[in-house]
Design an enzyme around this catalytic site. Sequence first.
Site, PDB file in Angstrom:
ATOM      1  N   ASP A 172       0.792  -1.240   0.016  1.00 39.00           N
ATOM      2  CA  ASP A 172       0.143  -0.122   0.069  1.00 39.00           C
ATOM      3  C   ASP A 172       0.867   1.233  -0.116  1.00 39.00           C
ATOM      4  O   ASP A 172       1.967   1.228   1.012  1.00 39.00           O
ATOM      5  CB  ASP A 172      -0.904   0.148   1.270  1.00 39.00           C
ATOM      6  CG  ASP A 172      -1.649  -1.080   1.277  1.00 39.00           C
ATOM      7  OD1 ASP A 172      -1.433  -2.238   0.766  1.00 39.00           O
ATOM      8  OD2 ASP A 172      -3.103  -1.060   1.858  1.00 39.00           O
ATOM      9  N   ASP A 201      -4.097  -0.466  -3.587  1.00 41.02           N
ATOM     10  CA  ASP A 201      -4.303   0.764  -2.474  1.00 41.02           C
ATOM     11  C   ASP A 201      -3.224   1.933  -2.952  1.00 41.02           C
ATOM     12  O   ASP A 201      -2.423   2.253  -1.962  1.00 41.02           O
ATOM     13  CB  ASP A 201      -4.139   0.307  -1.104  1.00 41.02           C
ATOM     14  CG  ASP A 201      -5.448  -0.124  -0.611  1.00 41.02           C
ATOM     15  OD1 ASP A 201      -6.272  -0.298  -1.444  1.00 41.02           O
ATOM     16  OD2 ASP A 201      -5.498  -0.384   0.610  1.00 41.02           O
ATOM     17  N   HIS A 234      -9.113   0.049  -2.034  1.00 44.13           N
ATOM     18  CA  HIS A 234      -9.273   1.267  -2.363  1.00 44.13           C
ATOM     19  C   HIS A 234      -9.421   1.665  -3.645  1.00 44.13           C
ATOM     20  O   HIS A 234      -9.620   3.047  -3.835  1.00 44.13           O
ATOM     21  CB  HIS A 234      -8.300   2.070  -1.602  1.00 44.13           C
ATOM     22  CG  HIS A 234      -8.631   1.974  -0.068  1.00 44.13           C
ATOM     23  ND1 HIS A 234      -9.190   3.296   0.533  1.00 44.13           N
ATOM     24  CD2 HIS A 234      -8.296   1.430   0.887  1.00 44.13           C
ATOM     25  CE1 HIS A 234      -9.333   3.143   1.724  1.00 44.13           C
ATOM     26  NE2 HIS A 234      -8.813   2.024   2.295  1.00 44.13           N
ATOM     27  N   HIS A 285      -3.985  -8.331  -3.160  1.00 45.14           N
ATOM     28  CA  HIS A 285      -3.975  -7.299  -2.071  1.00 45.14           C
ATOM     29  C   HIS A 285      -4.532  -7.683  -0.751  1.00 45.14           C
ATOM     30  O   HIS A 285      -3.769  -7.537   0.212  1.00 45.14           O
ATOM     31  CB  HIS A 285      -4.754  -6.074  -2.664  1.00 45.14           C
ATOM     32  CG  HIS A 285      -5.050  -4.862  -1.674  1.00 45.14           C
ATOM     33  ND1 HIS A 285      -3.964  -4.243  -1.592  1.00 45.14           N
ATOM     34  CD2 HIS A 285      -6.061  -4.699  -0.878  1.00 45.14           C
ATOM     35  CE1 HIS A 285      -4.321  -3.310  -0.484  1.00 45.14           C
ATOM     36  NE2 HIS A 285      -5.459  -3.577  -0.121  1.00 45.14           N
ATOM     37  N   HIS A 465      -2.573  -4.461   2.339  1.00 42.76           N
ATOM     38  CA  HIS A 465      -4.018  -4.305   3.029  1.00 42.76           C
ATOM     39  C   HIS A 465      -3.830  -4.173   4.621  1.00 42.76           C
ATOM     40  O   HIS A 465      -4.767  -3.324   5.120  1.00 42.76           O
ATOM     41  CB  HIS A 465      -4.996  -5.727   2.838  1.00 42.76           C
ATOM     42  CG  HIS A 465      -6.323  -5.507   3.090  1.00 42.76           C
ATOM     43  ND1 HIS A 465      -7.184  -4.355   2.500  1.00 42.76           N
ATOM     44  CD2 HIS A 465      -7.338  -6.276   3.575  1.00 42.76           C
ATOM     45  CE1 HIS A 465      -8.313  -4.426   2.906  1.00 42.76           C
ATOM     46  NE2 HIS A 465      -8.455  -5.634   3.671  1.00 42.76           N
ATOM     47  N   ASP A 645     -22.945  17.790  -8.876  1.00 44.28           N
ATOM     48  CA  ASP A 645     -22.076  18.659  -9.889  1.00 44.28           C
ATOM     49  C   ASP A 645     -20.759  18.922  -9.257  1.00 44.28           C
ATOM     50  O   ASP A 645     -19.990  19.748  -9.767  1.00 44.28           O
ATOM     51  CB  ASP A 645     -22.778  19.877 -10.165  1.00 44.28           C
ATOM     52  CG  ASP A 645     -23.171  20.817  -8.960  1.00 44.28           C
ATOM     53  OD1 ASP A 645     -22.866  20.409  -7.632  1.00 44.28           O
ATOM     54  OD2 ASP A 645     -23.432  21.933  -9.244  1.00 44.28           O
ATOM     55  N   ASP A 683     -24.404  28.969   7.632  1.00 43.75           N
ATOM     56  CA  ASP A 683     -24.641  29.928   6.287  1.00 43.75           C
ATOM     57  C   ASP A 683     -24.867  31.453   6.834  1.00 43.75           C
ATOM     58  O   ASP A 683     -26.058  32.129   7.180  1.00 43.75           O
ATOM     59  CB  ASP A 683     -26.134  29.571   5.954  1.00 43.75           C
ATOM     60  CG  ASP A 683     -26.570  30.263   4.511  1.00 43.75           C
ATOM     61  OD1 ASP A 683     -25.700  30.927   4.145  1.00 43.75           O
ATOM     62  OD2 ASP A 683     -27.544  30.364   4.391  1.00 43.75           O
ATOM     63  N   GLU A 694     -16.548  24.089   4.714  1.00 51.84           N
ATOM     64  CA  GLU A 694     -16.789  25.060   5.644  1.00 51.84           C
ATOM     65  C   GLU A 694     -17.615  24.636   6.739  1.00 51.84           C
ATOM     66  O   GLU A 694     -17.155  24.448   8.158  1.00 51.84           O
ATOM     67  CB  GLU A 694     -17.311  26.295   5.177  1.00 51.84           C
ATOM     68  CG  GLU A 694     -17.367  27.593   6.277  1.00 51.84           C
ATOM     69  CD  GLU A 694     -18.063  28.721   5.756  1.00 51.84           C
ATOM     70  OE1 GLU A 694     -18.546  29.585   6.609  1.00 51.84           O
ATOM     71  OE2 GLU A 694     -18.317  28.845   4.578  1.00 51.84           O
TER      72      GLU A 694
END
Length: 731
Positions: A172, A201, A234, A285, A465, A645, A683, A694
């Site tokens: 890994d 990984d 992963h 793995h 792993h 998006d 907000d 945030e």
Amino acid sequence: MSHSGSAAPYISAIKAAVLIQRWYRQYVARTEMRRRYTWHIFQSIEYSGEQAQIKLYNFLGYLMDNFTPSSTERNLISHIFRENDVCWDSEWERYFCYKNIEVPEVYSGPHLTFPLTVEQAVGLLEAFRNKKQLHSRYVLQLLLETWKLLRMLPNINRISTCHSKEVTICGDLHGQLEDLLLIFYKNGTPSLEKPYVFNGDFVDRGKDSIEILLILFSFMLVYPRDVYLNRGNHEDHIINLRYGFTKEVLTKYKIHGKRILKLLQKIFSWLPLATIIDQKVLVLHGGISDTTDLSILTKVNRHNYVSALRPPKRRNHSSAGMSIDIEIDDDLWSTSKIYQRRASLTYPKPLGPRECFHNRSLQDFSTRIKANMENELENSKRREVILAATLHRSQQDILSVSTDSVSSDNAKDEWRQILDLLWSDPMNQDGCVPNEVRGGGCYWGPDVTEDFLNRHNMQLIIRSHECKQEGYEFCHNRKVLTLFSASNYYDVGSNRGAYVKLGPDLVPYVVQYQASSMTRELTARQSVGRTERSALKVLREQLFAHKSDLLCAFKKFDTKNTGLVCLIDWASAVESVMHLNLPWRMLRCQLVTCKTSDGMINYYDWFNELAIKGPNTDHIDQSLLETLYRHRSTLETIFRIVDTDNSGFISMEDFRQTWKLLSVYLKMEITDEDISNLAETIDSNHDGSIDIDEFMEAFRLTDKKSRLERGRSMFMHTTSDLTKLESDPNV
């Protein structure tokens, strides 16, 4: 007298030596104990997080299978299950298209031309060493060439050593570029004389995952017969959502990041599953199970498994030759009860009901979302319409399945094989049992190893792993070697990295290292102390996040409600909640400073000590706040899914729906007022949208990201959280 007098100094010296030896042995024993519990804390957090992600994905899959197409919750999450939405290879090539992307003159990073040369691969390596970024046009072009090559490779690569060659195997890397650079510095870059096997990984947790992928892909393109990549657990877009790789790519490639991620999903599904060296050494793995069969793995259509966490959809082909996903999985998968398999996705038995909703974690949610008969009829009709409208084929054609599709029996076997291969761990005891710690794969014993090696006429399994303190570890009579190449994985000084060299004699030669110069400046005592402090900080955060559960446990011992418990009862109560199997009585000095003169512990004062200083949260329901802290990473993962998006912002309505989704997952009530109060905390400009980063930063449990959390999503779940999901085989 003179004789006895002259012997006195020697006797004193011997006594002093015995005292020093006794002191040193005690010191070594204490240091070893500290090292072990520090390691256990880190590993428990890591594995419980993996289990939480598997259960979250399975929960979302349950919603997909049971909610109607028009439901808001289904619409929020459906896009992550569209694994085969583009079916033609030509369409994928158009998706890879890079020709309309211009490289500006001010770009100072590396330029690539294809076919790639070794000079360009080395130049890319040096550019990343100097913190430069490859332009998205070249990234897409490199991924296209990689995809074309991977499609030509078998599921299991077979390579051989000769008298002039050694094969280097790496474990890994997890986005830690400095480890890869150090390996190449010590051992040399890949070449005809220096073949490499990279054992999965490559991504997640570290901050340079995309750079590692691009380096490995470039050398594989230059030396396709000398660089081999195995898939890890992963290399899965569902895992990437939680562990940082998705966020890394979208941050570094703001314009074309979404397309890069989609293409990487496809590439990950085409990565080979294993490598065999000289017909005697198997490199994979995770591991094996008592049903692992290389003949099955050789024939599986590996690219069907875009995510190994869920069986692929059955695919039929229309008369036009187009592959179509058919959403008639219920009979195919639920009747087979594959979720009850002992060596796949595991669901531990529940611990029983709780007194208050915020003390529940991952209890059964099926009763909250089980579709009624009317919905079932509607779903059945919808499937019939889909079949009739899309296929336009005779009943005989529908029953015939193309070579790309898989029968139910074969699909079950294939999925089990791949899941076990990517997720399993060895154990010391004989047998094969579910891996309930990770939530996927199995634990297999020495007898399973012996049987597997005998059946396949092999002598050694090399797997990765698992992080090991020395970077490697032999087990099962030295017939299984665990190899981990990401040094300082949990914290600076927490572990070494290692790689293995195999010559024609197939005797493993292990090379260890630590990439950070800081670790070379620390003494052994300093290294243990630093890692211990980091682990204890994380442990305190976990304890704070489970305040309600702990309070209930303490009150069982404190029947008179004095607010006091003795040390033994304190340790028992904490273990009953956390299930971390730690030496709590020994840890009391590091975790508890408030105690009375008679040695009793005031647990109310202790909670005040553990209190996390965060934003002004007086107006937020405290049970909701505790849920946020405890399931912070699960919430962030759902946010990332809802942010279709990939803008980093979600609307206030989506924010509410996310919390509603979480409330179903945790089987708890969350009012609209509570959610609104929570949103108002972040907000501040009242623009009606929530900045995900945030929001998550505002409710971080630490004042700054520790190495454990930086570039990773390490979670506040513990075993007690992860064993409350009732064993509904359909969930």
